[in-house]
Design a protein around this motif. Structure first.
Motif, PDB file in Angstrom:
ATOM      1  N   VAL A  52      16.314  -0.446  64.132  1.00 15.00           N
ATOM      2  CA  VAL A  52      15.006  -0.955  64.220  1.00 15.00           C
ATOM      3  C   VAL A  52      15.092  -1.929  65.460  1.00 15.00           C
ATOM      4  O   VAL A  52      14.852  -2.920  65.286  1.00 15.00           O
ATOM      5  CB  VAL A  52      14.553  -1.619  62.779  1.00 15.00           C
ATOM      6  CG1 VAL A  52      13.047  -2.064  62.890  1.00 15.00           C
ATOM      7  CG2 VAL A  52      14.683  -0.751  61.674  1.00 15.00           C
ATOM      8  N   GLN A  76      15.160  -3.377  56.320  1.00 14.99           N
ATOM      9  CA  GLN A  76      14.551  -3.554  57.170  1.00 14.99           C
ATOM     10  C   GLN A  76      13.104  -2.583  57.139  1.00 14.99           C
ATOM     11  O   GLN A  76      12.293  -3.087  57.550  1.00 14.99           O
ATOM     12  CB  GLN A  76      15.257  -2.908  58.507  1.00 14.99           C
ATOM     13  CG  GLN A  76      16.146  -3.841  59.155  1.00 14.99           C
ATOM     14  CD  GLN A  76      16.945  -3.246  60.275  1.00 14.99           C
ATOM     15  OE1 GLN A  76      17.184  -2.113  60.238  1.00 14.99           O
ATOM     16  NE2 GLN A  76      17.294  -3.966  61.305  1.00 14.99           N
ATOM     17  N   ALA A  79      10.244  -1.584  65.604  1.00 21.31           N
ATOM     18  CA  ALA A  79       9.651  -2.432  64.786  1.00 21.31           C
ATOM     19  C   ALA A  79       8.164  -2.554  65.128  1.00 21.31           C
ATOM     20  O   ALA A  79       7.227  -2.599  64.317  1.00 21.31           O
ATOM     21  CB  ALA A  79      10.050  -3.904  65.049  1.00 21.31           C
ATOM     22  N   SER A 115      10.436  -4.086  54.630  1.00 20.30           N
ATOM     23  CA  SER A 115       9.793  -5.277  54.983  1.00 20.30           C
ATOM     24  C   SER A 115       8.518  -4.873  55.601  1.00 20.30           C
ATOM     25  O   SER A 115       7.584  -5.773  55.694  1.00 20.30           O
ATOM     26  CB  SER A 115      10.920  -6.036  56.191  1.00 20.30           C
ATOM     27  OG  SER A 115      10.857  -5.401  57.209  1.00 20.30           O
ATOM     28  N   GLU A 156      21.055  -2.789  54.667  1.00 20.07           N
ATOM     29  CA  GLU A 156      20.459  -3.431  55.816  1.00 20.07           C
ATOM     30  C   GLU A 156      19.387  -2.553  56.348  1.00 20.07           C
ATOM     31  O   GLU A 156      18.169  -3.257  56.710  1.00 20.07           O
ATOM     32  CB  GLU A 156      21.629  -3.630  57.044  1.00 20.07           C
ATOM     33  CG  GLU A 156      21.086  -4.175  58.156  1.00 20.07           C
ATOM     34  CD  GLU A 156      21.820  -4.219  59.350  1.00 20.07           C
ATOM     35  OE1 GLU A 156      21.398  -4.882  60.464  1.00 20.07           O
ATOM     36  OE2 GLU A 156      22.810  -3.427  59.457  1.00 20.07           O
ATOM     37  N   SER A 157      19.429  -1.292  56.608  1.00 21.38           N
ATOM     38  CA  SER A 157      18.320  -0.373  56.930  1.00 21.38           C
ATOM     39  C   SER A 157      17.488  -0.010  56.028  1.00 21.38           C
ATOM     40  O   SER A 157      16.077   0.112  56.368  1.00 21.38           O
ATOM     41  CB  SER A 157      18.751   1.038  57.520  1.00 21.38           C
ATOM     42  OG  SER A 157      19.549   1.548  56.620  1.00 21.38           O
TER      43      SER A 157
END
Length: 253
Positions: free
Chosen positions: A183, A217, A188, A220, A213-214
């Motif tokens: 990202v 991301q 993003a 979100s 983590e991915s």
């Protein structure tokens, strides 16, 4: 039809895997274990001999599944007791060729009879769906899941949103499956652009989600995220059913 509700950023996790892989009769056992372990909805792939949008891991799983003898007929036979074991939303994902060979109306009726909530067919053109199949899908209470890519125009996204009665599948990139999500600023901005449209449909981001983590991301910006390749790799282990809870926990914990 079981719905994926849009209630802010919920962090829903979907898992994709190929029916008939690693063994012909593993499909429902994997689904059951995924729900028990905390997956929020499932995408079960029906294999095809030319899966052009898939990377090597999922292509290989399709090859093995076909060699194991998996067909659409066998898949629906396996899924007839699905709802005795699984209560979360379940979608079938595959290519238009086997769908047409089986017959769209027959396929949708079979989905309804076994409790499948929708179908993801990336190469089914939207105009064909509207003109030829929309009524069949709706009469059988089966959702057609539309795909949005970084190149999809806002007008088309708005039309997809109006046609959708489930979630929208947002591709993180134009790459094939299995490409790691990164990202950066460009991605993003793309995710934020979609989020700012305030669509009525929930969004699930797929392609390249493989880690906590991915996943974090992605969610979100969206209601959920989809993991495929990383999970299919897990299925190469001899004790894959025992490993599933640890895999889900590593993403969602």
């Amino acid at each position: 039809m079981r719905k994926i509700e849009k209630k802010g950023d919920q962090g829903l996790l979907s898992i994709y895997y190929t029916a008939g892989y690693p063994t012909l009769d593993s499909t429902v056992a994997i689904a059951k274990k995924l729900e028990e372990s905390g997956a929020d909805f499932l995408e079960i792939g029906f294999p095809y001999s030319d899966p052009v949008a898939d990377g090597p891991t999922i292509q290989h799983s399709s090859e093995i599944s076909l060699k194991n003898g998996m067909t659409v007929e066998i898949l629906f036979e396996q899924l007839k007791d699905l709802r005795k074991h699984v209560s979360i939303p379940v979608y079938l994902m595959g290519y238009v060729n086997p769908l047409l060979q089986y017959g769209v109306e027959r396929f949708c009726k079979a989905c309804k009879s076994v409790g499948v909530d929708g179908i993801i067919v990336p190469d089914l053109p939207m105009y064909e769906y509207e003109e030829l199949y929309k009524d069949i899908f709706e009469q059988n209470d089966v959702a057609n899941i539309f795909i949005v890519t970084p190149q999809t125009s806002e007008d088309r996204i708005r039309k997809i949103d109006n046609l959708s009665n489930s979630f929208i599948y947002l591709l993180s990139s134009n790459a094939t499956t299995g490409t790691e999500l990164n990202v950066g600023d460009k991605t993003a901005a793309y995710f934020q652009r979609i989020k700012d449209l305030n669509l009525k449909s929930p969004i699930a981001i797929g392609f390249g989600i493989s880690s906590k983590e991915s996943f974090e991301q992605a969610v979100s910006y969206a209601t959920g995220a989809i993991i495929g390749t990383a999970f299919v790799k897990l299925l190469t282990k001899d004790n894959y059913l025992d490993e599933i809870p640890h895999f889900i926990e590593s993403i969602k914990a």
